[in-house]
Design an enzyme around this catalytic site. Structure first.
Site, PDB file in Angstrom:
ATOM      1  N   CYS A 126       0.782  -1.271  -0.140  1.00  0.00           N
ATOM      2  CA  CYS A 126      -0.014  -0.030  -0.086  1.00  0.00           C
ATOM      3  C   CYS A 126       1.046   1.069   0.014  1.00  0.00           C
ATOM      4  O   CYS A 126       1.490   1.421  -1.141  1.00  0.00           O
ATOM      5  CB  CYS A 126      -1.014   0.077   1.266  1.00  0.00           C
ATOM      6  SG  CYS A 126      -2.395   1.130   0.793  1.00  0.00           S
ATOM      7  N   HIS A 131      -3.823  -4.989   0.220  1.00  0.00           N
ATOM      8  CA  HIS A 131      -3.060  -5.633   1.418  1.00  0.00           C
ATOM      9  C   HIS A 131      -3.249  -7.300   1.323  1.00  0.00           C
ATOM     10  O   HIS A 131      -4.186  -7.644   1.708  1.00  0.00           O
ATOM     11  CB  HIS A 131      -3.931  -4.956   2.562  1.00  0.00           C
ATOM     12  CG  HIS A 131      -3.841  -3.685   2.647  1.00  0.00           C
ATOM     13  ND1 HIS A 131      -2.839  -3.173   3.792  1.00  0.00           N
ATOM     14  CD2 HIS A 131      -4.339  -2.541   2.265  1.00  0.00           C
ATOM     15  CE1 HIS A 131      -2.811  -1.970   3.612  1.00  0.00           C
ATOM     16  NE2 HIS A 131      -3.860  -1.332   2.861  1.00  0.00           N
ATOM     17  N   GLU A 152      -1.868  -9.038   3.372  1.00  0.00           N
ATOM     18  CA  GLU A 152      -2.200  -9.428   4.829  1.00  0.00           C
ATOM     19  C   GLU A 152      -3.627  -9.567   5.135  1.00  0.00           C
ATOM     20  O   GLU A 152      -3.995 -10.043   6.203  1.00  0.00           O
ATOM     21  CB  GLU A 152      -1.390  -8.556   5.751  1.00  0.00           C
ATOM     22  CG  GLU A 152      -1.889  -7.275   6.129  1.00  0.00           C
ATOM     23  CD  GLU A 152      -1.546  -6.409   4.979  1.00  0.00           C
ATOM     24  OE1 GLU A 152      -1.824  -4.939   5.322  1.00  0.00           O
ATOM     25  OE2 GLU A 152      -1.176  -6.524   3.793  1.00  0.00           O
TER      26      GLU A 152
END
Length: 195
Positions: free
Chosen positions: A76, A177, A179
């Site tokens: 990001c 993202h 994650e």
């Protein structure tokens, strides 16, 4: 050991949890020597590009990052500050990727920031190995990297086609993202750990 660069930009807990689920050893650090000696480096980030660059400069990390020769993944804002320039704060960035960061245009029916799940269309890349075209990943951003020679995946939001992921030599970046992108994101992080 994976170094997660600590420059106080955003929620690091999700990244730490994702790496732990994959069984990876990591350390949160802003120490240049620890970053240089790591096997891989993650540069996550949430927030403002100009502020992120200021914090990297304050910690003396700009040249450290530019000179790394092992795999580096920006996430990001971490990817955005690895580009040439950002409209967010009109700031020159690290200049690793040959891309410029732009704000999404005002379009009727288009919410900015772009928040939620969207499809990626990926090109051939080890980072995106076994990720099917059109897989969904999670985004939270108002700014994006334009298409450039370093683009390895794209996403469309409204009329804007932008770089979902970038690669230059040992440097990788994702606007989304991983994650927070479920099984697809976990596969991308696992691929990064194998680079």
């Amino acid at each position: 050991m994976i170094a997660i660069i600590d420059y106080e930009m955003g929620n690091l807990r999700s990244v730490e949890n994702a790496l732990s689920r994959l069984g990876a050893e990591w350390k949160l650090t802003s120490d240049p020597e620890e970053i240089r000696s790591a096997s891989r480096v993650l540069l996550p980030g949430v927030g403002n590009d100009a502020e992120a660059m200021e914090r990297l400069r304050e910690r003396g990390l700009c040249e450290v990052i530019r000179n790394l020769r092992h795999p580096v993944l920006g996430i990001c804002v971490g990817m955005q500050v690895m580009c040439r320039h950002s409209e967010e704060g009109d700031v020159d960035c690290l200049g690793i990727f040959d891309a410029h960061i732009r704000r999404f245009p005002e379009e009727e029916g288009l919410k900015v920031p772009h928040v939620g799940w969207n499809r990626i269309n990926n090109l051939e890349s080890k980072l995106l190995k076994d990720i099917g075209r059109g897989s969904y990943v999670y985004y939270v951003h108002s700014y994006y990297a334009n298409l450039c020679p370093d683009t390895i995946a794209t996403t469309r939001y409204g009329t804007t086609l932008f770089s979902a992921a970038l690669k230059y030599e040992n440097f990788y970046g994702t606007q989304f993202h991983p994650e927070k992108s479920g099984d697809i994101g976990e596969q991308i992080l696992a691929n990064f750990l194998k680079l």
